[in-house]
Design a protein around this motif. Structure first.
Motif, PDB file in Angstrom:
ATOM      1  N   ILE A   1      14.522  -4.516  -5.257  1.00 22.52           N
ATOM      2  CA  ILE A   1      13.827  -5.515  -6.074  1.00 22.52           C
ATOM      3  C   ILE A   1      12.325  -5.266  -6.072  1.00 22.52           C
ATOM      4  N   LEU A   2      11.759  -5.062  -4.891  1.00 24.81           N
ATOM      5  CA  LEU A   2      10.302  -4.996  -4.742  1.00 24.81           C
ATOM      6  C   LEU A   2       9.692  -3.765  -5.407  1.00 24.81           C
ATOM      7  N   LYS A   3      10.421  -2.664  -5.459  1.00 27.26           N
ATOM      8  CA  LYS A   3       9.825  -1.449  -6.020  1.00 27.26           C
ATOM      9  C   LYS A   3       9.614  -1.559  -7.526  1.00 27.26           C
ATOM     10  N   LYS A   4      10.167  -2.609  -8.151  1.00 31.29           N
ATOM     11  CA  LYS A   4       9.909  -2.847  -9.570  1.00 31.29           C
ATOM     12  C   LYS A   4       8.495  -3.379  -9.787  1.00 31.29           C
ATOM     13  N   TYR A   5       7.887  -3.913  -8.728  1.00 28.67           N
ATOM     14  CA  TYR A   5       6.609  -4.613  -8.876  1.00 28.67           C
ATOM     15  C   TYR A   5       5.421  -3.893  -8.237  1.00 28.67           C
ATOM     16  N   PHE A   6       5.687  -2.913  -7.369  1.00 27.50           N
ATOM     17  CA  PHE A   6       4.603  -2.286  -6.615  1.00 27.50           C
ATOM     18  C   PHE A   6       4.728  -0.772  -6.637  1.00 27.50           C
ATOM     19  N   SER A   7       3.576  -0.100  -6.574  1.00 22.44           N
ATOM     20  CA  SER A   7       3.589   1.363  -6.648  1.00 22.44           C
ATOM     21  C   SER A   7       3.935   2.002  -5.312  1.00 22.44           C
ATOM     22  N   SER A   8       3.745   1.269  -4.210  1.00 23.17           N
ATOM     23  CA  SER A   8       4.170   1.803  -2.909  1.00 23.17           C
ATOM     24  C   SER A   8       4.634   0.669  -2.021  1.00 23.17           C
ATOM     25  N   LEU A   9       5.638   0.968  -1.194  1.00 24.75           N
ATOM     26  CA  LEU A   9       6.210  -0.009  -0.266  1.00 24.75           C
ATOM     27  C   LEU A   9       6.224   0.569   1.140  1.00 24.75           C
ATOM     28  N   SER A  10       5.767  -0.234   2.102  1.00 19.02           N
ATOM     29  CA  SER A  10       5.815   0.143   3.505  1.00 19.02           C
ATOM     30  C   SER A  10       6.576  -0.934   4.270  1.00 19.02           C
ATOM     31  N   ILE A  11       6.982  -0.619   5.480  1.00 22.32           N
ATOM     32  CA  ILE A  11       7.747  -1.570   6.298  1.00 22.32           C
ATOM     33  C   ILE A  11       7.115  -1.724   7.679  1.00 22.32           C
ATOM     34  N   GLU A  12       7.238  -2.946   8.214  1.00 28.33           N
ATOM     35  CA  GLU A  12       6.882  -3.233   9.605  1.00 28.33           C
ATOM     36  C   GLU A  12       7.939  -4.188  10.138  1.00 28.33           C
ATOM     37  N   LEU A  13       8.886  -3.640  10.906  1.00 33.51           N
ATOM     38  CA  LEU A  13      10.027  -4.427  11.365  1.00 33.51           C
ATOM     39  C   LEU A  13      10.566  -3.849  12.668  1.00 33.51           C
ATOM     40  N   HIS A  14      11.755  -4.258  13.079  1.00 30.14           N
ATOM     41  CA  HIS A  14      12.324  -3.774  14.329  1.00 30.14           C
ATOM     42  C   HIS A  14      12.506  -2.249  14.274  1.00 30.14           C
ATOM     43  N   PRO A  15      12.354  -1.566  15.403  1.00 33.41           N
ATOM     44  CA  PRO A  15      12.516  -0.110  15.422  1.00 33.41           C
ATOM     45  C   PRO A  15      13.900   0.317  14.934  1.00 33.41           C
ATOM     46  N   LEU A  16      13.918   1.348  14.131  1.00 30.31           N
ATOM     47  CA  LEU A  16      15.169   1.860  13.573  1.00 30.31           C
ATOM     48  C   LEU A  16      15.457   3.265  14.090  1.00 30.31           C
ATOM     49  N   LYS A  17      16.676   3.711  13.862  1.00 30.29           N
ATOM     50  CA  LYS A  17      17.051   5.089  14.166  1.00 30.29           C
ATOM     51  C   LYS A  17      16.539   6.004  13.052  1.00 30.29           C
TER      52      LYS A  17
END
Length: 360
Positions: free
Chosen positions: A146-162
């Protein structure tokens, strides 16, 4: 990799002894160097360097313009869930804090995105509390779609992933990862992270590297200043960043300098990090890592942010909300921490343009 212990073992380094050995001539010599090593960086973080902050700042301005021009990237944080399984003494989202938790539906995420995008923000940082149940990979992928329709770049800050999980999110559209170690002193880390997966110091420390291995384009790291001696924390942040930059040359490494802000709970930081300390930390980092992004958030007061932009900052947040659903419902009170700069995106852009900065 435990950078904190490894560096001590490698150098047998005593900060206090090193600082006491420095002279003003040592500091001047480092300021005039083109390329800095690790001990040069420590020299610029030392008490002996405090009388030379103006000289360091001028050099930091020159270096930043050389590598980035006068261009500032503006971004906004979007909190989509505040559910968390960790008990952390300094965080409002800690599982022991009693408040109504919320996870945005996909339609609510889209509503938040529209409000943010209307301000002119093009870069978004997606944040959650650390709960895999409430912020599953599938939920994150649906949100990103959903979000990539509105913004040119997306970053994340959340629980550590594999590593493979980061790859899934990259394929979905994520280009950036932010992971703050909070504190590099392992003893203090264990004291303030009481329960939950986040208590695993080594797994969190290795998280940025898993993001790099997955092929993420930009990785930002940092320490929450105030948990331990700021000079030591900034030094080990720099050592960590230099290691990642050397090993993963294709990944852009950035550094944030968050200071403790009021939150839900009565935890107080161990040390007071002054504005002068923050300035010294940022310009020392700029001279040590001239090609790395330096990030400044709305945690800081408007006047200080205006002053710091010319000291090496290349990314800054604007018109931020740290509450889940806080852009649509501005009365939402359960934020992760208080912000200090409440100016609109237009006002931030006006300030930057007056200072001859372009925004993107």
């Amino acid at each position: 990799m435990n950078y904190y212990k490894k560096y001590y073992e490698k150098k047998n380094l005593s900060f206090e002894d090193y600082f006491s050995s420095l002279t003003h001539e040592d500091v001047k010599h480092v300021i005039n160097k083109t390329t800095l090593n690790e001990l040069d960086f420590l020299t610029l973080l030392s008490p002996a360097a405090e009388p030379f902050l103006e000289d360091m700042g001028q050099k930091a301005q020159q270096v930043t313009i050389q590598h980035f021009g006068k261009v500032m990237q503006l971004f906004a944080p979007l909190y989509i869930s505040d559910h968390c399984v960790n008990q952390c003494l300094y965080c409002s989202y800690s599982i022991n804090n009693d408040f109504p938790r919320k996870k945005l539906t996909l339609s609510e995420i889209e509503a938040e995105a529209k409000v943010i995008a209307e301000t002119g923000i093009e870069h978004l940082l997606i944040l959650t509390g650390e709960s895999r149940l409430h912020a599953s990979i599938d939920y994150l992928k649906e949100s990103i779609t959903i979000l990539k329709k509105y913004f040119s770049s997306l970053s994340i800050e959340l629980h550590p992933l594999k590593t493979e999980e980061y790859r899934e999110l990259i394929q979905c559209g994520i280009t950036g990862l932010t992971v703050y170690q909070e504190v590099y002193n392992e003893d203090i880390y264990k004291q303030i992270h009481v329960k939950g997966p986040k208590r695993n110091y080594s797994y969190r420390l290795d998280t940025p590297e898993r993001g790099c291995k997955a092929g993420i384009s930009k990785v930002n790291i940092g320490a929450l200043l105030g948990m331990d001696d700021w000079r030591k924390e900034v030094f080990f942040t720099g050592i960590h960043a230099a290691y990642l930059k050397h090993k993963y040359a294709e990944t852009e490494i950035g550094i944030g300098f968050p200071r403790m802000r009021p939150h839900l709970g009565d935890f107080q930081p161990k040390t007071n990090v002054t504005d002068k300390n923050l300035l010294q930390a940022m310009i020392a980092m700029r001279l040590f890592l001239p090609e790395s992004d330096i990030i400044l958030s709305t945690r800081e007061q408007p006047e200080l942010r205006d002053h710091l932009i010319s000291m090496g900052v290349t990314k800054m947040s604007a018109a931020s909300s740290t509450a889940v659903g806080g852009y649509v419902n501005k009365e939402t009170s359960h934020s992760q921490f208080e912000i200090s700069d409440e100016r609109s995106v237009d006002k931030i852009k006006d300030m930057l343009h007056i200072n001859d900065y372009q925004t993107r």
